[in-house]
Design a protein around this motif. Structure first.
Motif, PDB file in Angstrom:
ATOM      1  N   THR A 119       0.823  -1.213   0.000  1.00  0.00           N
ATOM      2  CA  THR A 119       0.000   0.000   0.000  1.00  0.00           C
ATOM      3  C   THR A 119       0.852   1.255   0.000  1.00  0.00           C
ATOM      4  OG1 THR A 119      -1.732  -1.188   1.214  1.00  0.00           O
ATOM      5  CG2 THR A 119      -1.832   1.220   1.207  1.00  0.00           C
ATOM      6  N   THR A 120       1.917   1.224   0.793  1.00  0.00           N
ATOM      7  CA  THR A 120       2.827   2.374   0.855  1.00  0.00           C
ATOM      8  C   THR A 120       3.527   2.588  -0.493  1.00  0.00           C
ATOM      9  OG1 THR A 120       3.196   1.931   3.210  1.00  0.00           O
ATOM     10  CG2 THR A 120       4.777   3.370   2.079  1.00  0.00           C
ATOM     11  N   ALA A 121       3.950   1.474  -1.093  1.00  0.00           N
ATOM     12  CA  ALA A 121       4.614   1.587  -2.400  1.00  0.00           C
ATOM     13  C   ALA A 121       3.667   2.122  -3.457  1.00  0.00           C
ATOM     14  CB  ALA A 121       5.153   0.216  -2.814  1.00  0.00           C
ATOM     15  N   ASN A 122       2.424   1.657  -3.438  1.00  0.00           N
ATOM     16  CA  ASN A 122       1.450   2.152  -4.416  1.00  0.00           C
ATOM     17  C   ASN A 122       1.158   3.635  -4.210  1.00  0.00           C
ATOM     18  OD1 ASN A 122       1.198  -0.385  -5.596  1.00  0.00           O
ATOM     19  ND2 ASN A 122      -0.498  -0.991  -4.240  1.00  0.00           N
ATOM     20  N   ALA A 123       1.062   4.030  -2.930  1.00  0.00           N
ATOM     21  CA  ALA A 123       0.817   5.445  -2.650  1.00  0.00           C
ATOM     22  C   ALA A 123       1.987   6.301  -3.108  1.00  0.00           C
ATOM     23  CB  ALA A 123       0.565   5.643  -1.148  1.00  0.00           C
ATOM     24  N   THR A 124       3.207   5.807  -2.884  1.00  0.00           N
ATOM     25  CA  THR A 124       4.395   6.543  -3.315  1.00  0.00           C
ATOM     26  C   THR A 124       4.455   6.665  -4.837  1.00  0.00           C
ATOM     27  OG1 THR A 124       5.586   5.742  -1.368  1.00  0.00           O
ATOM     28  CG2 THR A 124       6.890   6.652  -3.188  1.00  0.00           C
ATOM     29  N   ALA A 125       4.138   5.550  -5.518  1.00  0.00           N
ATOM     30  CA  ALA A 125       4.142   5.575  -6.985  1.00  0.00           C
ATOM     31  C   ALA A 125       3.077   6.522  -7.519  1.00  0.00           C
ATOM     32  CB  ALA A 125       3.919   4.165  -7.529  1.00  0.00           C
ATOM     33  N   LYS A 145       1.924   9.209  -5.992  1.00  0.00           N
ATOM     34  CA  LYS A 145       2.399  10.569  -5.763  1.00  0.00           C
ATOM     35  C   LYS A 145       3.431  10.970  -6.810  1.00  0.00           C
ATOM     36  CE  LYS A 145       1.598  10.657  -0.748  1.00  0.00           C
ATOM     37  NZ  LYS A 145       2.248  10.784   0.590  1.00  0.00           N
ATOM     38  N   ARG A 146       4.307  10.033  -7.182  1.00  0.00           N
ATOM     39  CA  ARG A 146       5.316  10.337  -8.190  1.00  0.00           C
ATOM     40  C   ARG A 146       4.665  10.596  -9.549  1.00  0.00           C
ATOM     41  NH1 ARG A 146      10.030   5.798  -6.883  1.00  0.00           N
ATOM     42  NH2 ARG A 146      10.729   6.729  -4.893  1.00  0.00           N
TER      43      ARG A 146
END
Length: 289
Positions: free
Chosen positions: A8-14, A16-17
């Motif tokens: 979930t954190t990785a998806n949120a970071t992606a 945002k990018r």
């Protein structure tokens, strides 16, 4: 649970990018658009300002007055009316004749097995790679020997001669992409070469013809080099050459010069806006129709 949290954190970071990249792209594109439109806006505003306003406040200042008299002055006193008519007399026949000749030649070269087909295409392409500057004197002398120097016919002939090769090359590639089954079906139905060209191939080539027509109109209408090469009389000059004369006639009256520039640019803008929707028309859409 920790793995799900990490995903979930990785998806949120992606996400945002991606949003940051999209925002950066739109910001950069917006800035480039502003930089590109700024000179155009400056010319339009200047064309509507009075000479006293520019003289008193400067060319780059905010306008304090608006007038349409600059366009009348450039149109009548500056000779833009006559020059625009000359440009249209040259441009419209050139576009129609050039595209007609190029379409017929491209049809023959792309749909039939002709001898020396590749050689002809390379010669047409090679002719467009020559710098026009090295041909100025030969073209001028040839027009004098033919007795057509300082006539609009000479300019029309030059524009057709130097444009048809490139248009044939472009239309050849477009027509070769048309499926052979369409032509074979027309042959089975008893259609001859002219019927195949006029009723099958030409309608499918409409997007390319529209795009080339708009480009050809812009190139020929805005041409200055060949006009001053084969023409001499001021009454026969197209609008690009007349715009140079307008600058020499009014010198520091930038409002009149800007008005003349707007008049000179208006036809090409109108043609582009009229045909821009054809640029994205595809071959499959035409085949289905």
């Amino acid at each position: 649970m920790s793995a799900d949290t990490a995903d979930t954190t990785a998806n949120a970071t992606a996400l945002k990018r991606r949003r940051a990249a999209t925002a950066g792209f739109h910001l950069g594109a917006g800035l480039l658009s502003v930089l590109w439109l700024l000179p155009i806006v400056l010319v339009l505003v200047t064309s509507l300002r009075s000479f006293d306003d520019i003289a008193a406040n400067g060319l780059g200042s905010l306008p304090h007055s608006f007038t349409l008299g600059n366009f009348r002055q450039a149109w009548v006193d500056g000779g833009q009316q006559r020059a625009l008519i000359n440009s249209l007399i040259v441009t419209v026949p050139c576009v129609l004749i050039t595209l007609a000749l190029a379409a017929m030649a491209a049809f023959a070269l792309s749909r039939y097995d002709m001898p020396l087909r590749r050689t002809l295409l390379l010669l047409m392409l090679g002719g467009n790679l020559l710098p026009p500057q090295i041909l100025l004197i030969p073209v001028s002398k040839l027009s004098e020997l033919m007795g057509i120097y300082d006539t609009l016919s000479a300019l029309i002939g030059v524009q057709i001669g130097f444009g048809v090769g490139f248009y044939v090359f472009v239309l050849h590639g477009f027509m070769r992409s048309i499926p052979d089954e369409i032509q074979q079906a027309a042959v089975v139905d008893g259609a001859g070469p002219w019927q195949i060209f006029w009723r099958i191939i030409l309608p499918l080539t409409r997007p390319a013809l529209a795009a080339l027509g708009a480009l050809a109109f812009t190139w020929i209408f805005n041409d200055l080099l060949w006009a001053i090469t084969v023409l001499r009389s001021d009454t026969k000059m197209p609008i690009t050459a007349a715009l140079i004369g307008l600058q020499g006639q009014y010198v520091s009256m930038w409002n009149v010069i800007a008005a003349g520039s707007v008049i000179a640019a208006a036809p090409t803008v109108a043609v582009f806006l009229r045909f821009q929707r054809h640029f994205v028309a595809g071959l499959n859409l035409g085949a289905v129709k």
